[in-house]
Design an enzyme around this catalytic site. Structure first.
Site, PDB file in Angstrom:
ATOM      1  N   ARG A 155       0.867  -1.192   0.000  1.00 15.49           N
ATOM      2  CA  ARG A 155       0.000   0.000   0.000  1.00 15.49           C
ATOM      3  C   ARG A 155       0.893   1.229   0.000  1.00 15.49           C
ATOM      4  NH1 ARG A 155      -2.597   0.524   5.164  1.00 15.49           N
ATOM      5  NH2 ARG A 155      -1.164   2.247   5.416  1.00 15.49           N
ATOM      6  N   GLU A 174       4.996   7.017   2.332  1.00 14.26           N
ATOM      7  CA  GLU A 174       5.824   5.802   2.390  1.00 14.26           C
ATOM      8  C   GLU A 174       5.114   4.712   1.620  1.00 14.26           C
ATOM      9  OE1 GLU A 174       5.915   3.362   5.825  1.00 14.26           O
ATOM     10  OE2 GLU A 174       3.840   3.763   6.369  1.00 14.26           O
ATOM     11  N   ASN A 176       4.172   0.612   2.115  1.00 11.55           N
ATOM     12  CA  ASN A 176       4.155  -0.488   3.077  1.00 11.55           C
ATOM     13  C   ASN A 176       4.228  -1.794   2.310  1.00 11.55           C
ATOM     14  OD1 ASN A 176       3.249   1.109   5.639  1.00 11.55           O
ATOM     15  ND2 ASN A 176       1.873   1.757   3.998  1.00 11.55           N
ATOM     16  N   SER A 181      -2.508  -2.871   6.009  1.00 11.20           N
ATOM     17  CA  SER A 181      -3.801  -3.257   6.568  1.00 11.20           C
ATOM     18  C   SER A 181      -4.946  -2.347   6.128  1.00 11.20           C
ATOM     19  CB  SER A 181      -3.714  -3.315   8.087  1.00 11.20           C
ATOM     20  OG  SER A 181      -3.319  -2.084   8.580  1.00 11.20           O
ATOM     21  N   LYS A 335      12.450   2.856   5.092  1.00 14.37           N
ATOM     22  CA  LYS A 335      12.537   4.292   4.797  1.00 14.37           C
ATOM     23  C   LYS A 335      13.888   4.658   4.180  1.00 14.37           C
ATOM     24  CE  LYS A 335       8.665   4.931   7.453  1.00 14.37           C
ATOM     25  NZ  LYS A 335       7.967   3.769   7.998  1.00 14.37           N
ATOM     26  N   LYS A 394      12.739  10.344  10.656  1.00 18.26           N
ATOM     27  CA  LYS A 394      12.159   8.998  10.657  1.00 18.26           C
ATOM     28  C   LYS A 394      13.194   7.910  10.912  1.00 18.26           C
ATOM     29  CE  LYS A 394       8.368   9.860   7.454  1.00 18.26           C
ATOM     30  NZ  LYS A 394       7.568   9.248   6.383  1.00 18.26           N
ATOM     31  N   GLU A 398       8.005   0.762  11.448  1.00 20.14           N
ATOM     32  CA  GLU A 398       6.673   0.749  10.859  1.00 20.14           C
ATOM     33  C   GLU A 398       5.645   0.763  11.981  1.00 20.14           C
ATOM     34  OE1 GLU A 398       6.232   0.740   7.567  1.00 20.14           O
ATOM     35  OE2 GLU A 398       8.389   0.629   7.239  1.00 20.14           O
ATOM     36  N   GLY A 399       4.432   1.127  11.626  1.00 24.05           N
ATOM     37  CA  GLY A 399       3.342   0.955  12.594  1.00 24.05           C
ATOM     38  C   GLY A 399       2.864   2.229  13.256  1.00 24.05           C
ATOM     39  N   ARG A 480      -7.526   7.641   5.228  1.00 23.65           N
ATOM     40  CA  ARG A 480      -7.505   7.789   6.692  1.00 23.65           C
ATOM     41  C   ARG A 480      -7.404   9.269   7.011  1.00 23.65           C
ATOM     42  NH1 ARG A 480      -2.347   4.474   8.054  1.00 23.65           N
ATOM     43  NH2 ARG A 480      -1.781   5.458   6.101  1.00 23.65           N
TER      44      ARG A 480
HETATM   45  P1  ADP Z   1       4.860   4.329   9.650  1.00 26.66           P
HETATM   46  O1  ADP Z   1       5.650   3.288   8.952  1.00 26.66           O
HETATM   47  O2  ADP Z   1       5.067   4.355  11.115  1.00 26.66           O
HETATM   48  O3  ADP Z   1       3.416   4.302   9.249  1.00 26.66           O
HETATM   49  P2  ADP Z   1       4.998   6.808   8.159  1.00 26.66           P
HETATM   50  O4  ADP Z   1       6.133   7.253   7.341  1.00 26.66           O
HETATM   51  O5  ADP Z   1       3.788   6.378   7.425  1.00 26.66           O
HETATM   52  O6  ADP Z   1       5.510   5.678   9.143  1.00 26.66           O
HETATM   53  O7  ADP Z   1       4.608   7.962   9.160  1.00 26.66           O
HETATM   54  C1  ADP Z   1       3.570   7.826  10.101  1.00 26.66           C
HETATM   55  C2  ADP Z   1       2.625   8.998  10.000  1.00 26.66           C
HETATM   56  O8  ADP Z   1       3.340  10.223  10.195  1.00 26.66           O
HETATM   57  C3  ADP Z   1       1.948   9.141   8.655  1.00 26.66           C
HETATM   58  O9  ADP Z   1       0.765   8.361   8.612  1.00 26.66           O
HETATM   59  C4  ADP Z   1       1.674  10.630   8.594  1.00 26.66           C
HETATM   60  O10 ADP Z   1       0.507  10.941   9.331  1.00 26.66           O
HETATM   61  C5  ADP Z   1       2.864  11.226   9.327  1.00 26.66           C
HETATM   62  N1  ADP Z   1       3.931  11.592   8.381  1.00 26.66           N
HETATM   63  C6  ADP Z   1       4.910  10.774   7.934  1.00 26.66           C
HETATM   64  N2  ADP Z   1       5.710  11.399   7.062  1.00 26.66           N
HETATM   65  C7  ADP Z   1       5.223  12.645   6.934  1.00 26.66           C
HETATM   66  C8  ADP Z   1       5.604  13.784   6.160  1.00 26.66           C
HETATM   67  N3  ADP Z   1       6.665  13.754   5.359  1.00 26.66           N
HETATM   68  N4  ADP Z   1       4.849  14.903   6.279  1.00 26.66           N
HETATM   69  C9  ADP Z   1       3.785  14.943   7.095  1.00 26.66           C
HETATM   70  N5  ADP Z   1       3.389  13.921   7.848  1.00 26.66           N
HETATM   71  C10 ADP Z   1       4.082  12.772   7.775  1.00 26.66           C
HETATM   72 MG    MG Z   2       2.576   4.791   7.464  1.00 22.41          MG
END
Ligand code: ADP
Ligand code: MG
Length: 504
Positions: A155, A174, A176, A181, A335, A394, A398-399, A480
């Site tokens: 996803r 990102e 996944n 899920s 990442k 970051k 994940e999660g 979401r």
């Molecule tokens: P994870 O693998 O924990 O889901 P993500 O990269 O998806 O990591 O980051 C988790 C959440 O943080 C995302 O769902 C989003 O809400 C926020 N986020 C992540 N990267 C960004 C970004 N570059 N700008 C704004 N919000 C972000």
């Molecule tokens: Mg995410």
């Protein structure tokens, strides 16, 4: 292209159309009147919320409770928005159109051992979790990969960056590649939003809510891989957690498979170490039954692994069963890989001779910066400390709930600056979508009308047999939405709620 800032008031005709071309008045209309009388009429909201929750329960938009995460005796509804949120059709189309490219990209990276090794070399020195995954990858490569059929269920997630001129742009957050899920629950929420709009006699608007069935597409991918594995009595092994609140999401896929006469067994890593085995051809057996496909809904966080579980993961990886994902594909979703792929020339290197795919992919990339030791990393750190609101820090996790923002990020960067540990992180440009009003419904809490932002996910499926790609498609979406006060976190992390795009 429709402006993302077009307001619901305009769509549903609740408030008279004002100067809304750019909805410059969004801030004023936003909270105050963005949904016009809909978001302000408390009594009506309460009644709509009651109806929406009952419909959600009836449709199966369900989670187990946090009090009893291992039991389905008492369940509740998964959190969701009362109204669908506006998404520009053009961005939705763009996200769908680039999904097959992302499938190709992930698949190509997973087969490029040299790229993975080079990309992750600094990270695995400092990040124990990635290092352990990488160890298994190396071990399996050394022994020779027994698996011949490969299955990707992923996803790709996006936010809508607000450009200087107010127009929105699709930017990837990102991808996944393990345990992506909410494909199951996402197929059940459109009926809920249609219901809400129908109650308001907005039948035309209700008809605009897109139908969506990711779990069916994901199951078709598993079914294809199962078929190519080629053993009529073999099973699908779903690696599950003991306490799984999101079981109904997983069941949606299991049900689709059973409807095709493919049987699924749910087991934990611990069960695999106790009762899993390989025969001399490295066929995988669980409780004496042959396994064709291993589908992971576990194993993406350090806390999911005891020493015993790492051994179980290695056993699974060594087998010829189709792993979804195999360890290389899980690594392709880190990442660090995302950041390295954004370097000039890197996409061209990984996807040679595919300039159109490369252009589509690159258009969705936000700024991504390496924190490896050296001048480039130093400069990224200096810039982030000077303008923290424009960056996200970051780790390789994940999660949800792992990233650092604002002052916390600054403190972390100052601490990491002179340590090689910084290579286990990446920096990313912070995406700033235009906020909008919606009403969030969560079991046990009163309905909340708040300013929100959304994240769009597109589900992708591919199957490869040897070197031949036999399936590559997109199979649905997930929207979401979360209150703007939360920087991070998804639905499972208790921050975001399920939503549907209302295309404009
Ligand atoms: P994870 O693998 O924990 O889901 P993500 O990269 O998806 O990591 O980051 C988790 C959440 O943080 C995302 O769902 C989003 O809400 C926020 N986020 C992540 N990267 C960004 C970004 N570059 N700008 C704004 N919000 C972000
Ligand atoms: Mg995410």
């Amino acid at each position: 292209m429709a402006s993302i800032t077009k307001c619901w008031s305009e769509v549903v005709g609740v408030v008279p159309k004002t100067d809304n071309s750019k909805c410059k008045a969004w801030k004023q209309i936003g909270m105050a009147t963005g949904w016009g009388s809909l978001l302000q009429d408390e009594q009506q909201l309460e009644e709509l919320a009651r109806q929406a929750v009952d419909r959600a329960l009836a449709e199966g938009v369900l989670l187990r409770t946090s009090q009893e995460p291992s039991s389905s005796d008492v369940v509740s509804y998964a959190p969701f928005t009362l109204f669908p949120s506006l998404v520009p059709s053009a961005l939705l189309e763009q996200a769908y159109a680039v999904q097959m490219d992302f499938n190709l990209l992930v698949d190509a990276v997973s087969q490029n051992a040299a790229f993975l090794e080079q990309t992750l070399s600094s990270t695995i020195k400092r990040d124990n979790f990635t290092a352990r995954l990488f160890d298994i990858h190396k071990q399996v490569l050394k022994e020779g990969i027994a698996q011949t059929v490969f299955l990707g269920l992923n996803r790709s997630d996006y936010m809508f960056q607000r450009n200087a001129d107010g127009s929105p742009a699709l930017k990837q957050i990102e991808i996944n590649t393990i345990s992506a899920s909410f494909g199951g629950l996402a197929s059940r929420t459109p009926a809920v939003h249609r219901h809400v709009l129908n109650v308001l006699s907005k039948t035309r608007e209700a008809a605009k809510i897109l139908s969506n069935n990711p779990s069916k597409g994901l199951a078709l991918g598993i079914a294809k891989a199962w078929e190519l594995y080629g053993s009529a009595n073999a099973l699908v092994l779903l690696i599950a957690q003991e306490k799984e609140r999101n079981i109904f999401d997983q069941r949606a896929i299991e049900n689709e498979l059973l409807a095709r006469n493919i049987h699924v067994i749910r087991r934990r890593f611990e069960d695999v170490s106790e009762k899993g085995s390989l025969d001399q051809d490295r066929r995988l057996f669980m409780d004496g039954q042959e396994v064709a496909v291993v589908y992971f809904r576990d194993g993406y966080m350090p806390s999911h692994y005891s020493l015993q579980n790492w051994e179980a993961r290695l056993l699974l990886e060594r087998s010829c069963a189709v792993k979804c994902p195999d360890i290389a594909t899980q690594l392709a979703g880190t990442k660090k890989v995302q950041q390295e792929l954004s370097r000039v020339g890197m996409l061209e290197h990984v996807l040679p001779g595919q300039p159109e795919a490369v252009a589509r992919l690159r258009a969705t990339f936000a700024g991504l910066y390496s924190l490896d030791m050296g001048e480039e990393g130093d400069q990224a750190i200096t810039e982030a400390i000077a303008a923290p609101s424009h960056f996200v820090l970051k780790p390789q996790r994940e999660g949800g709930g792992n990233n650092l923002y604002g002052e916390e990020m600054v403190q972390a960067l100052k601490g990491l600056k002179d340590s090689e540990e910084r290579a286990s992180y990446i920096l990313m440009e912070k995406i700033e979508p235009e906020p909008f009003g919606n009403c969030l419904l969560r079991s046990g809490s009163p309905a909340r009308v708040v300013q929100c932002i959304s994240e769009l996910g597109i589900f992708g499926v591919y199957v490869r047999q040897g070197k031949t790609l036999v399936m590559n498609k997109h199979v649905g979406h997930l929207l979401r939405t979360k209150a703007i006060e939360h920087a991070d976190g998804g639905v499972a992390a208790g921050v975001a709620v399920l939503d549907n795009p209302y295309p404009v």
